[in-house]
Design an enzyme around this catalytic site. Sequence first.
Site, PDB file in Angstrom:
ATOM      1  N   GLY A 160       1.036  -1.083   0.004  1.00 22.04           N
ATOM      2  CA  GLY A 160       0.002   0.165  -0.159  1.00 22.04           C
ATOM      3  C   GLY A 160       0.868   1.265  -0.149  1.00 22.04           C
ATOM      4  CB  CYS A 161       4.302   1.997   0.763  1.00 25.09           C
ATOM      5  SG  CYS A 161       3.877   1.922   2.452  1.00 25.09           S
ATOM      6  CD  GLN A 162       3.924   7.756  -4.696  1.00 25.03           C
ATOM      7  OE1 GLN A 162       3.185   8.323  -3.746  1.00 25.03           O
ATOM      8  NE2 GLN A 162       4.502   8.295  -5.657  1.00 25.03           N
TER       9      GLN A 162
END
Length: 147
Positions: free
Chosen positions: A57-59
């Site tokens: 869920g992290c860029q």
Amino acid sequence: MTASVNPFGISITADDIVENLGFFDSWEDRYRYIIDLGRELPAMPAELRSDERLVRGCQSQVWIDVSEEHERLQLSVDSDAFIVKGLLAVVLAALNNKSPADVLAFDINAYFEELGLMRHLSATRGNGLLAMVARIRDEAVKRSKPQ
């Protein structure tokens, strides 16, 4: 909030971060301060940068390792992005070296609100920050002792 030795090797608290960010007039200067905090983080050993520690869920790529020592969570973190390492440092000031119960009781949303952080991050970066906190909180839940 009580002071704890953080990964920078000095005593710093979430309150310190709030106070220090308050000295800056612009968000550009605040971002520089946050990035500098990230640069002070110790390097995470390469063997800890594994898929199981990767935060979804992290860029950017973000790894979080949680261990426990003397009933306190010890967090080791890393990212491939300077600003994200800085955001991790902001989170660590609030949650590292705390008991699982203290981690769960800490109002991270109020902390981010006091910093004005979520208003100044892109939606993607903000969601990633919340995913990092969720990972740490999940680990705190796993290690919580029944009351």
